[in-house]
Design an enzyme around this catalytic site. Sequence first.
Site, PDB file in Angstrom:
ATOM      1  N   LYS A 128       5.661   0.424   7.882  1.00 50.96           N
ATOM      2  CA  LYS A 128       5.540   1.687   7.129  1.00 50.96           C
ATOM      3  C   LYS A 128       6.931   2.280   6.983  1.00 50.96           C
ATOM      4  O   LYS A 128       7.600   2.540   7.987  1.00 50.96           O
ATOM      5  CB  LYS A 128       4.593   2.641   7.861  1.00 50.96           C
ATOM      6  CG  LYS A 128       4.452   3.961   7.149  1.00 50.96           C
ATOM      7  CD  LYS A 128       3.098   4.640   7.217  1.00 50.96           C
ATOM      8  CE  LYS A 128       2.636   5.160   8.517  1.00 50.96           C
ATOM      9  NZ  LYS A 128       1.403   5.937   8.437  1.00 50.96           N
ATOM     10  N   LEU A 165       3.783   1.129   2.581  1.00 57.83           N
ATOM     11  CA  LEU A 165       3.540   0.020   3.506  1.00 57.83           C
ATOM     12  C   LEU A 165       4.055  -1.284   2.917  1.00 57.83           C
ATOM     13  O   LEU A 165       3.794  -1.575   1.758  1.00 57.83           O
ATOM     14  CB  LEU A 165       2.029  -0.126   3.758  1.00 57.83           C
ATOM     15  CG  LEU A 165       1.343   0.701   4.851  1.00 57.83           C
ATOM     16  CD1 LEU A 165       1.747   0.205   6.226  1.00 57.83           C
ATOM     17  CD2 LEU A 165       1.583   2.183   4.735  1.00 57.83           C
ATOM     18  N   ASP A 195      -8.144  12.207  11.535  1.00 57.47           N
ATOM     19  CA  ASP A 195      -8.179  11.663  10.170  1.00 57.47           C
ATOM     20  C   ASP A 195      -8.919  10.328  10.170  1.00 57.47           C
ATOM     21  O   ASP A 195      -8.477   9.367   9.553  1.00 57.47           O
ATOM     22  CB  ASP A 195      -6.744  11.502   9.641  1.00 57.47           C
ATOM     23  CG  ASP A 195      -6.696  11.383   8.120  1.00 57.47           C
ATOM     24  OD1 ASP A 195      -7.735  11.611   7.478  1.00 57.47           O
ATOM     25  OD2 ASP A 195      -5.623  11.066   7.589  1.00 57.47           O
ATOM     26  N   GLY A 238       3.849   7.484   3.611  1.00 62.40           N
ATOM     27  CA  GLY A 238       4.877   6.466   3.451  1.00 62.40           C
ATOM     28  C   GLY A 238       4.372   5.278   2.677  1.00 62.40           C
ATOM     29  O   GLY A 238       3.222   5.224   2.272  1.00 62.40           O
ATOM     30  N   GLY A 295       0.619   5.123   1.262  1.00 65.34           N
ATOM     31  CA  GLY A 295      -0.104   6.210   1.914  1.00 65.34           C
ATOM     32  C   GLY A 295       0.470   7.522   1.420  1.00 65.34           C
ATOM     33  O   GLY A 295       1.406   7.549   0.629  1.00 65.34           O
ATOM     34  N   ALA A 296      -0.116   8.617   1.902  1.00 61.11           N
ATOM     35  CA  ALA A 296       0.402   9.920   1.519  1.00 61.11           C
ATOM     36  C   ALA A 296       1.761  10.131   2.177  1.00 61.11           C
ATOM     37  O   ALA A 296       2.586  10.903   1.717  1.00 61.11           O
ATOM     38  CB  ALA A 296      -0.562  10.992   1.983  1.00 61.11           C
ATOM     39  N   ALA A 327       0.849  -1.199   0.000  1.00 58.84           N
ATOM     40  CA  ALA A 327       0.000   0.000   0.000  1.00 58.84           C
ATOM     41  C   ALA A 327       0.875   1.237   0.000  1.00 58.84           C
ATOM     42  O   ALA A 327       2.020   1.210   0.470  1.00 58.84           O
ATOM     43  CB  ALA A 327      -0.924   0.012   1.211  1.00 58.84           C
TER      44      ALA A 327
END
Length: 417
Positions: free
Chosen positions: A164, A151, A263, A149, A146-147, A144
Amino acid sequence: MAEGSKFSGFIIGGGGGGNIVGNGFYDMGFYRKLDEGSNMSMDSVGSLQTSTCGGSVAMSLENSSVGSNNSRSGILRHNGLRLFPGANFSVGHSVLRPGRVSHAMNEDALAQTLMDPRYSTESLENYDEWTIDLRKLNMGVAFAQGAFGKLYRGTYDGEDVAIKLLEKPENDPERAQLMEQQFGQEVMMLANLKHPNIVRFIGACRKPMVWCIVTEYAKGGSVRQFLMRRQNRSVALKLAVKQALDIAKGMEYVHGLGFIHRDLKSDNLLIFADKSIKIADFGVARIEVKTEGMTPETGTYRWMAPEMIQHRPYNQKVDVYSFGIVLWELITGMLPFPNMTAVQAAFAVVNKGVRPVIPQDCLPALGEIMTRCWDANPDVRPSFSEIIRMLQSAQEEIMNTVRKARFRCCIQPMVID
Ligand SMILES: Nc1ncnc2c1ncn2[C@@H]1O[C@H](COP(=O)(O)OP(=O)(O)OP(=O)(O)O)[C@@H](O)[C@H]1O
């Protein structure tokens, strides 16, 4: 909207996508790319503009391809890493996080830099006891983005984990500082949070160029990925309410410690093998400042409370607003404001009081929870303790209805000779 002009200049995230790779836990499927590609801004009176050239804000909108976690490739040690090319991406990157991390190093190099014993491990300051022993860590595939980092899957001391990785940007001190702050924030939060509905922290590691955060691995991925794999079909009502209760219990605990998540969204809610939900991603969580509220905005527009979008002072009730949106997602199975871009949704929420449409067949008790949670006035929104009580009573109602229905089915007509 008095402070609408403050929309200017925020990068919401980057594009990109990846193929779905099934993890064997839930159905595999392909996710439709939402294509939120135009640039938009809100001017000082709150009107929405689309822009194709300079002058208006250039916002690269939410990226939207979502895949699932990959388990086909084996877990790899740092020598000879093989990384899966089709990493997945979340639906909405959080505002004010550094846009999509563009790694100077490729994935292999990033992971190898972490594992390379020539680079010394730095102190985690007050959380040194959480420094992981890299000899026990096996890096797996990237699954994955993320904004903040990337994963990776892996194992730590034999346990399945999510790793992460954050690459320190070399030539951008401002961005490096922001990432450093988020890394420290997430370590601090995770080290202090212990609850069955909060993702379990395993440890972290800091090297000169790369930082990592290790947590338990959620086999079911995020709630958003799960709903997308189901092509936005909702889950059974009983399960949806049980999962909503998991989230509310986790959030009651977070608020009880005086924190705000800021968030809360379906991308940050992880599904475990027993179908329970745990809250993740505390990179932008904060300690609540009671006196004047908090102004720096964060979060993701579709789930963001109006006061936060408008840069007004806010408190823990922003998480309650987001919870209302998540509850709607669990009940309907759909992405909030599916026909709008994230910025359009933010505009409609703030200026037109628009909220997701509650389906007509929704249990009234659940509809009422949503409506109260996303009330424009934060004071009217219930606390998580109250939400738990309301959900428990809805759960009772559902169980009673099921029991009555079963009872009716079981009654045999009396036979009179
Ligand atoms: N422990 C975990 N187990 C399984 N999947 C996870 C785990 N942690 C995160 N993920 C997946 O990775 C995605 C990105 O993780 P995370 O939210 O921590 O990154 P981020 O950089 O802070 O992103 P964002 O700002 O977009 O929320 C999540 O949406 C989720 O799908």
